[in-house]
Design a protein around this motif. Structure first.
Motif, PDB file in Angstrom:
ATOM      1  N   ARG A  90      42.270  45.573  35.058  1.00  0.00           N
ATOM      2  CA  ARG A  90      42.585  44.185  35.427  1.00  0.00           C
ATOM      3  C   ARG A  90      42.943  44.074  36.907  1.00  0.00           C
ATOM      4  O   ARG A  90      42.460  43.195  37.626  1.00  0.00           O
ATOM      5  N   GLU A  91      43.812  44.970  37.367  1.00  0.00           N
ATOM      6  CA  GLU A  91      44.205  44.928  38.776  1.00  0.00           C
ATOM      7  C   GLU A  91      43.003  45.152  39.689  1.00  0.00           C
ATOM      8  O   GLU A  91      42.899  44.550  40.760  1.00  0.00           O
ATOM      9  N   THR A  92      42.111  46.027  39.280  1.00  0.00           N
ATOM     10  CA  THR A  92      40.929  46.319  40.101  1.00  0.00           C
ATOM     11  C   THR A  92      40.033  45.093  40.206  1.00  0.00           C
ATOM     12  O   THR A  92      39.531  44.757  41.286  1.00  0.00           O
ATOM     13  N   ILE A  93      39.873  44.385  39.085  1.00  0.00           N
ATOM     14  CA  ILE A  93      39.070  43.150  39.098  1.00  0.00           C
ATOM     15  C   ILE A  93      39.760  42.088  39.947  1.00  0.00           C
ATOM     16  O   ILE A  93      39.143  41.446  40.796  1.00  0.00           O
ATOM     17  N   GLU A  94      41.071  41.913  39.752  1.00  0.00           N
ATOM     18  CA  GLU A  94      41.795  40.872  40.486  1.00  0.00           C
ATOM     19  C   GLU A  94      41.732  41.097  41.993  1.00  0.00           C
ATOM     20  O   GLU A  94      41.583  40.165  42.771  1.00  0.00           O
ATOM     21  N   GLU A  95      41.880  42.348  42.411  1.00  0.00           N
ATOM     22  CA  GLU A  95      42.008  42.612  43.840  1.00  0.00           C
ATOM     23  C   GLU A  95      40.682  42.819  44.549  1.00  0.00           C
ATOM     24  O   GLU A  95      40.602  42.677  45.767  1.00  0.00           O
ATOM     25  N   SER A  96      39.633  43.179  43.805  1.00  0.00           N
ATOM     26  CA  SER A  96      38.369  43.485  44.488  1.00  0.00           C
ATOM     27  C   SER A  96      37.170  42.740  43.922  1.00  0.00           C
ATOM     28  O   SER A  96      36.132  42.662  44.584  1.00  0.00           O
ATOM     29  N   GLY A  97      37.263  42.230  42.711  1.00  0.00           N
ATOM     30  CA  GLY A  97      36.105  41.618  42.074  1.00  0.00           C
ATOM     31  C   GLY A  97      34.988  42.611  41.785  1.00  0.00           C
ATOM     32  O   GLY A  97      33.844  42.222  41.566  1.00  0.00           O
ATOM     33  N   ALA A  98      35.315  43.905  41.790  1.00  0.00           N
ATOM     34  CA  ALA A  98      34.295  44.937  41.604  1.00  0.00           C
ATOM     35  C   ALA A  98      33.821  44.995  40.154  1.00  0.00           C
ATOM     36  O   ALA A  98      34.516  44.562  39.238  1.00  0.00           O
ATOM     37  N   GLN A  99      32.622  45.550  39.977  1.00  0.00           N
ATOM     38  CA  GLN A  99      32.112  45.877  38.649  1.00  0.00           C
ATOM     39  C   GLN A  99      32.119  47.391  38.539  1.00  0.00           C
ATOM     40  O   GLN A  99      31.673  48.090  39.453  1.00  0.00           O
ATOM     41  N   PHE A 100      32.617  47.901  37.417  1.00  0.00           N
ATOM     42  CA  PHE A 100      32.848  49.354  37.338  1.00  0.00           C
ATOM     43  C   PHE A 100      33.015  49.780  35.894  1.00  0.00           C
ATOM     44  O   PHE A 100      33.206  48.938  34.999  1.00  0.00           O
ATOM     45  N   GLU A 101      32.950  51.092  35.691  1.00  0.00           N
ATOM     46  CA  GLU A 101      33.280  51.690  34.398  1.00  0.00           C
ATOM     47  C   GLU A 101      34.499  52.559  34.588  1.00  0.00           C
ATOM     48  O   GLU A 101      34.552  53.359  35.519  1.00  0.00           O
TER      49      GLU A 101
END
Ligand code: ZN
Length: 181
Positions: free
Chosen positions: A90-101
């Motif tokens: 969640r934090e990764t999406i919030e702060e970067s908008g990245a797509q990842f596994e």
């Protein structure tokens, strides 16, 4: 130990006093002077990721205090109701908008000075495009030699990145648990 932070009772709003409760406890707690409710304070979890695209690592430039303008791995306080891995994602999406596994747990660091435990997971980016949220000025990929070591926001970020590159050089990723005094 972090400084005491509670001033008012969460139950009745009266003033609290820091004292050792009479129930056999050994530490000072914030005890309500009126209703006697004991407010326990325990370490908080900070959860984040080491997002990787090919041989580059994603860092975010902070648009919030503390350490405004410094670079960090995406991370933040875990919320109630989520797992450490969900919080890191969640934090990764919030702060970067990245797509990842999401990958494996990588670092677990106790930071007793501030009463926190920081956990970072490895994450594999599935696209090099980002859409940073309002907490981030800029999100970009860095090769190892480009990492702004002197401009990193937190020691936990530096320690995690150092171990990431060490493990990558030897071709094997472990989970690293250690303390930051
Ligand atoms: Zn009270």
């Amino acid at each position: 130990m972090p400084a005491p932070t509670i001033r008012h009772c969460k139950r009745c709003g009266s003033a609290v006093a820091y004292r050792v409760p009479d129930d056999g406890d050994t530490r000072e707690r914030a005890v309500c002077t009126v209703c006697q409710t004991i407010h326990y304070e325990n370490p908080l979890n900070v959860v984040g990721t080491v997002p990787v695209w090919q041989d580059q690592v994603l860092l975010c430039k902070r648009n919030i205090e503390p350490r405004w303008g410094k670079w960090t791995l995406p991370a933040g306080f875990m919320e109630l109701g989520e797992t450490t891995s969900q919080g890191a994602a969640r934090e990764t999406i919030e702060e970067s908008g990245a797509q990842f596994e999401m990958g494996a747990l990588f670092t677990v660091m106790s930071v007793p000075r501030v009463g926190q435990v920081h956990l970072y997971y490895r994450a594999q980016l599935t696209s090099p495009r980002f859409a940073p949220g309002h907490e981030t000025l800029e999100a970009r990929l860095f090769h190892e030699e480009e990492i702004p070591w002197e401009e990193l926001a937190f020691r936990t970020v530096r320690e995690t990145l150092m171990r990431y590159f060490e493990d990558r050089r030897r071709g094997h990723f472990d989970t690293h648990a250690f303390d930051i005094e």
